[in-house]
Motif scaffolding. Structure first.
Motif, mmCIF file in Angstrom:
data_model
loop_
_atom_site.group_PDB
_atom_site.id
_atom_site.type_symbol
_atom_site.label_atom_id
_atom_site.label_comp_id
_atom_site.label_asym_id
_atom_site.label_seq_id
_atom_site.Cartn_x
_atom_site.Cartn_y
_atom_site.Cartn_z
ATOM 1 N N GLU A 1 5.912 -11.483 12.028
ATOM 2 C CA GLU A 1 5.103 -10.560 12.828
ATOM 3 C C GLU A 1 5.111 -9.164 12.200
ATOM 4 N N PHE A 2 6.265 -8.766 11.698
ATOM 5 C CA PHE A 2 6.349 -7.487 10.993
ATOM 6 C C PHE A 2 5.458 -7.505 9.757
ATOM 7 N N ALA A 3 5.421 -8.642 9.049
ATOM 8 C CA ALA A 3 4.582 -8.770 7.853
ATOM 9 C C ALA A 3 3.114 -8.568 8.184
ATOM 10 N N GLU A 4 2.695 -9.058 9.362
ATOM 11 C CA GLU A 4 1.301 -8.894 9.755
ATOM 12 C C GLU A 4 0.970 -7.420 10.005
ATOM 13 N N LEU A 5 1.911 -6.683 10.617
ATOM 14 C CA LEU A 5 1.701 -5.255 10.823
ATOM 15 C C LEU A 5 1.625 -4.526 9.486
ATOM 16 N N VAL A 6 2.534 -4.852 8.561
ATOM 17 C CA VAL A 6 2.520 -4.220 7.238
ATOM 18 C C VAL A 6 1.208 -4.504 6.528
ATOM 19 N N GLN A 7 0.748 -5.751 6.583
ATOM 20 C CA GLN A 7 -0.496 -6.119 5.906
ATOM 21 C C GLN A 7 -1.672 -5.351 6.484
ATOM 22 N N ALA A 8 -1.771 -5.296 7.809
ATOM 23 C CA ALA A 8 -2.892 -4.595 8.441
ATOM 24 C C ALA A 8 -2.874 -3.110 8.087
ATOM 25 N N THR A 9 -1.673 -2.534 8.005
ATOM 26 C CA THR A 9 -1.553 -1.105 7.691
ATOM 27 C C THR A 9 -1.918 -0.819 6.244
ATOM 28 N N VAL A 10 -1.401 -1.627 5.321
ATOM 29 C CA VAL A 10 -1.665 -1.417 3.895
ATOM 30 C C VAL A 10 -3.141 -1.647 3.580
ATOM 31 N N LEU A 11 -3.744 -2.627 4.239
ATOM 32 C CA LEU A 11 -5.167 -2.887 3.988
ATOM 33 C C LEU A 11 -6.035 -1.697 4.381
ATOM 34 N N SER B 1 2.479 -0.561 -7.388
ATOM 35 C CA SER B 1 3.250 -1.623 -8.027
ATOM 36 C C SER B 1 4.642 -1.729 -7.413
ATOM 37 N N MET B 2 5.283 -0.579 -7.171
ATOM 38 C CA MET B 2 6.601 -0.578 -6.549
ATOM 39 C C MET B 2 6.536 -1.087 -5.116
ATOM 40 N N ALA B 3 5.521 -0.641 -4.373
ATOM 41 C CA ALA B 3 5.385 -1.082 -2.986
ATOM 42 C C ALA B 3 5.157 -2.588 -2.900
ATOM 43 N N SER B 4 4.417 -3.127 -3.843
ATOM 44 C CA SER B 4 4.147 -4.572 -3.817
ATOM 45 C C SER B 4 5.425 -5.389 -3.956
ATOM 46 N N GLN B 5 6.422 -4.836 -4.632
ATOM 47 C CA GLN B 5 7.702 -5.540 -4.766
ATOM 48 C C GLN B 5 8.415 -5.657 -3.424
ATOM 49 N N HIS B 6 8.107 -4.747 -2.498
ATOM 50 C CA HIS B 6 8.674 -4.823 -1.148
ATOM 51 C C HIS B 6 7.781 -5.630 -0.217
ATOM 52 N N ILE B 7 6.467 -5.492 -0.408
ATOM 53 C CA ILE B 7 5.512 -6.093 0.518
ATOM 54 C C ILE B 7 5.364 -7.591 0.293
ATOM 55 N N LEU B 8 5.226 -8.011 -0.967
ATOM 56 C CA LEU B 8 4.920 -9.408 -1.249
ATOM 57 C C LEU B 8 5.978 -10.388 -0.745
ATOM 58 N N PRO B 9 7.284 -10.069 -0.842
ATOM 59 C CA PRO B 9 8.252 -11.026 -0.301
ATOM 60 C C PRO B 9 8.069 -11.305 1.187
ATOM 61 N N LEU B 10 7.457 -10.374 1.938
ATOM 62 C CA LEU B 10 7.184 -10.627 3.343
ATOM 63 C C LEU B 10 6.187 -11.763 3.523
ATOM 64 N N HIS B 11 5.354 -11.967 2.489
ATOM 65 C CA HIS B 11 4.293 -12.974 2.562
ATOM 66 C C HIS B 11 4.559 -14.119 1.590
ATOM 67 N N VAL B 12 5.850 -14.349 1.299
ATOM 68 C CA VAL B 12 6.187 -15.337 0.281
ATOM 69 C C VAL B 12 5.760 -16.738 0.674
ATOM 70 N N GLU B 13 5.680 -17.009 1.995
ATOM 71 C CA GLU B 13 5.287 -18.334 2.437
ATOM 72 C C GLU B 13 3.839 -18.379 2.928
ATOM 73 N N SER B 14 3.095 -17.315 2.663
ATOM 74 C CA SER B 14 1.691 -17.299 3.069
ATOM 75 C C SER B 14 0.908 -18.345 2.302
ATOM 76 N N THR B 15 0.103 -19.083 2.978
ATOM 77 C CA THR B 15 -0.614 -20.191 2.332
ATOM 78 C C THR B 15 -1.816 -19.718 1.536
ATOM 79 N N ASP B 16 -2.481 -18.669 2.019
ATOM 80 C CA ASP B 16 -3.693 -18.246 1.320
ATOM 81 C C ASP B 16 -3.440 -17.197 0.244
ATOM 82 N N GLY B 17 -2.267 -16.559 0.256
ATOM 83 C CA GLY B 17 -1.951 -15.552 -0.759
ATOM 84 C C GLY B 17 -2.866 -14.360 -0.724
ATOM 85 N N ALA B 18 -3.399 -14.044 0.482
ATOM 86 C CA ALA B 18 -4.392 -12.971 0.588
ATOM 87 C C ALA B 18 -3.803 -11.627 0.193
#
Length: 509
Positions: A191-201, A239-256
């Motif tokens: 759920e936290f990952a979804e908030l991070v994704q919506a904010t970063v987008l 690039s640095m932020a992605s190293q923190h953000i992407l592990p939150l979505h490590v099991e995401s199926t679509d890799g959006a």
């Protein structure tokens, strides 16, 4: 994403910070606490703390104190107080993030707006639907402000990820799944990952805005060097932020999320290369069109720009070299010297195009040839001094040194050789009154030259002293020798010492 699955990779990308803000390499774990004379080796801690007491016979005997039962005084007390304050601050931030996640999971879009405002980038909410052309003209100050706040927001998001995951992991060991029905809902990392994704987008559209920003040489406008530095900083931050953000979505199926971040990093790479090409085109255009006010010997804005470009390229050596590597593979950049880095090749090409054509550019720009050579001395010496601060560019220093020396010789020949020529009168000795003495002519020529060049400017103190000495070394000995050879009395107040004092006032501007 299940809670349990989030933790195995957590320690793989978290790195503890040591004192002074430097990373500490401890294999991914946290460093054990140390105190007193404690030493650590692997996972074994040893400590030896002794004091004395008195036995029944009055003889002192040692008494061992366990390091963790020893009294804490002085600095240790202060450190514990600071640590407690930090822990409380982290706990408050954690609870705040939990509240935002719970609010967001309730399908409330205001959570994203709230977080963006707290990150001081609420302005990104106005980017949606805005055409890039409306941002094409932006002031340097405004652009830098937006970039700095955007980068800082990404860093804060990364810090929030670290704080939240670490805090939830710690709490998960004390709070079991069988919570009471009335207990507050504990948000999951997914759920936290979804908030991070919506904010970063909401923040990513600024990448297109920054890439499309136009540059000019007008005062206060965005300069090419400023845009290049900003784009590189944005790329590094994303690039640095992605190293923190992407592990939150490590099991995401679509890799959006990974696709979004990868696409914007590519956009920044392309924008960086386009800005480098723009800079090189500007430099090459200067080779054929040189604007000058015809009356100033000061450092020209062209040379200042060259130095500015060079410093930005060198300060971001790694990033620029990576961009140039790709350009070489695409055939868009061909380095001339394979023995040096691509960045060095680019700088040499830029400096060479500047220095090779400077004589041609200025040949028709100055009505006074003496001022032209002084202009060249000032500008080439400025370039030489600035490039000396950049390591590994020594191989282009020697040609610049020779150019400066040549221009000094040319300046002396054009400026002061005609003055001394007045002392080399081709007529008969001055004792024959039919021919006038050359001294009045010399004095007149000297005074006129001095009055003009006293107002010319040499901004660098070292070069100013060097030129004054060069002029004095050329004029004073020749004048003194003429007086000795002709046994001529000098005009009142016009002595070698007076001339030397006057020459010490040259180039004040």
């Amino acid at each position: 994403m299940a809670v349990a699955s989030a933790w195995p990779w957590r320690r793989a990308w978290m790195r503890p910070r040591g004192s002074g803000g430097h990373d500490t390499d401890d294999g991914g774990g946290s460093l054990p606490p140390t105190g007193g004379d404690s030493t650590t080796s692997g996972t074994t801690y040893t400590a030896s703390t002794t004091t004395t007491t008195t036995d029944s016979g009055g003889e002192p005997r040692p008494r061992d104190l366990h390091p963790f039962t020893a009294p804490v005084v002085g600095e240790n007390t202060e450190e514990l107080y600071v640590a407690k304050e930090l822990a409380e601050d982290v706990a408050k931030k954690l609870e705040h993030i939990k509240g935002l996640v719970v609010e967001f999971s309730g399908d409330d879009s205001t959570a994203v707006q709230t977080w963006l405002s707290e990150l001081d980038v609420g302005w990104v909410l106005h980017l949606a639907g805005t055409h890039e052309s409306s941002w094409s003209v932006v002031t340097s100050h405004g652009f830098q402000f937006l970039v700095e706040t955007w980068i800082l927001a990404l860093r804060k998001i990364g810090e929030s990820i670290l704080t939240s995951l670490d805090g939830w992991y710690s709490q998960s060991q004390s709070q079991r799944q069988d919570q009471d029905e009335g207990a507050r809902k504990q948000p999951s990392p997914s759920e936290f990952a979804e908030l991070v994704q919506a904010t970063v987008l909401k923040m990513l559209p600024f990448v297109d805005i920054a890439a499309a920003a136009k540059t000019t040489d007008r005062p206060g406008a965005l300069a090419p060097a400023e845009k290049l530095q900003a784009l590189i900083d944005m790329h590094d931050a994303l690039s640095m932020a992605s190293q923190h953000i992407l592990p939150l979505h490590v099991e995401s199926t679509d890799g959006a999320m990974e696709d979004f971040l990868s696409a914007d990093l590519t956009k920044l790479d392309e924008a960086i290369w386009a800005t480098i090409v723009e800079i090189m085109n500007i430099v090459m255009a200067w080779a054929w069109k040189w604007s000058n006010d015809r009356v100033s010997s000061d450092i020209h804005k062209v040379m200042k720009s060259i130095v500015s470009y060079t410093k930005v390229l060198w300060a971001n050596y790694g990033s620029v070299n990576r961009i140039l590597d790709d350009a070489v593979l695409r055939g868009e950049f061909v380095p001339e010297n394979e023995n040096v880095s691509h960045v060095s090749n680019l700088i040499v090409e830029m400096v060479s195009s500047t220095t090779t054509n400077t004589s041609f550019w200025t040949s028709s720009s100055f009505l006074d040839e003496r001022l032209r050579f002084l202009f060249l001395i000032n500008n080439f010496y400025y370039l030489l001094q600035e490039l000396r601060t950049i390591r590994c560019l020594g191989f282009i220093m020697e040609p610049l040194i020779y150019k400066v020396d040549d221009y000094i010789d040319s300046y002396l020949h054009e400026s002061w050789a005609p003055v001394l020529k007045c002392l080399q009168d081709p007529f008969l000795p001055c004792c024959l009154t039919r021919y006038p003495s050359p001294l009045p002519k010399f004095e007149s020529k000297f005074q006129k030259t001095f009055a003009t060049q006293k107002l010319w400017k040499v901004p660098d103190p070292e070069m100013r002293r060097r030129l004054r000495k060069a002029v004095a070394d050329k004029v004073i000995p020749a004048f003194t020798q003429f007086l000795e050879d002709n046994h001529t009395a000098t005009p009142p107040g016009f002595t070698p010492r007076k001339l030397e004092k006057m020459l010490g006032e040259l180039f004040q501007g």
